[in-house]
Enzyme design. Sequence first.
Site, PDB file in Angstrom:
ATOM      1  N   SER A 124      74.633  26.182  26.182  1.00 18.26           N
ATOM      2  CA  SER A 124      74.168  25.347  25.064  1.00 18.26           C
ATOM      3  C   SER A 124      72.683  25.549  24.847  1.00 18.26           C
ATOM      4  O   SER A 124      71.925  25.707  25.817  1.00 18.26           O
ATOM      5  CB  SER A 124      74.431  23.865  25.373  1.00 18.26           C
ATOM      6  OG  SER A 124      73.776  23.026  24.432  1.00 18.26           O
ATOM      7  N   TYR A 137      75.670  16.482  30.031  1.00 18.74           N
ATOM      8  CA  TYR A 137      76.022  17.726  29.335  1.00 18.74           C
ATOM      9  C   TYR A 137      74.937  18.784  29.521  1.00 18.74           C
ATOM     10  O   TYR A 137      75.217  19.921  29.892  1.00 18.74           O
ATOM     11  CB  TYR A 137      76.225  17.420  27.849  1.00 18.74           C
ATOM     12  CG  TYR A 137      76.562  18.618  26.995  1.00 18.74           C
ATOM     13  CD1 TYR A 137      77.876  19.073  26.904  1.00 18.74           C
ATOM     14  CD2 TYR A 137      75.587  19.276  26.265  1.00 18.74           C
ATOM     15  CE1 TYR A 137      78.198  20.162  26.103  1.00 18.74           C
ATOM     16  CE2 TYR A 137      75.894  20.369  25.468  1.00 18.74           C
ATOM     17  CZ  TYR A 137      77.211  20.801  25.395  1.00 18.74           C
ATOM     18  OH  TYR A 137      77.513  21.888  24.593  1.00 18.74           O
TER      19      TYR A 137
END
Length: 233
Positions: A124, A137
């Site tokens: 990410s 996350y």
Amino acid sequence: MKNAVVTGGGSGIGQAIAARLRADGYHVATIDLKPSDDEYAHAADVTDRAAVDAALNAIRAQLGPITVLVNAAGMDCFKRFTDVTFEQWQKVVDVNLNGVFHCIQAVLPDMLEAGWGRIVNISSSSTHSGAPYMSPYVAAKSAVNGLTKTLALEYGPAGITVNAVPPGFIDTPMLRAAAEKGYLGDIEKTIEATPVRRMGKPEDIAAACAFLVSEEAGYITGQILGVNGGRNT
């Protein structure tokens, strides 16, 4: 023809990667909690090693040894850090990090025997910039980048490359769901702040993966290839 497995291949980025690799001539199987209708789609939770092993064994029975793996399965979480329970933290880490561990460890024997392999981990762009209210996350995806670099060093001598692609602002069902809940702010302002002035498409990530798993990318390993429209450089 090489055999590829894409986790999270039932929708979004994973589905686009699977489609691109098929178009490029690979035999492609997918693993997802909610598999698509494709012939080689398998249902499994990447956090469950026994389920992963069973799915991969079924894929081997269909296609043969697996020498390409793209880890695209993931889940998000939007909460202030002090409101995150350990159970929630553990679930996000389990999917985004431990699932990568299970899948890589389970396919490596095929690659080692072949003397050739390609692994791409979808991380990410939040690992570059951070992201408020997404601590589990971002922590898990950052760990995926670190794992990528370590495995590249360990398995490069065996003919296996390991790279990561951190997507930027990509138009996926997961992103749309987060936007509808108000977690992402003004999407138009985000687009205006992106140098290429558009959201990314799953196909943008698929194109990067297609290159990294190719023969031509054999001298590229341990790299974090951001595909984010210039938002993180």
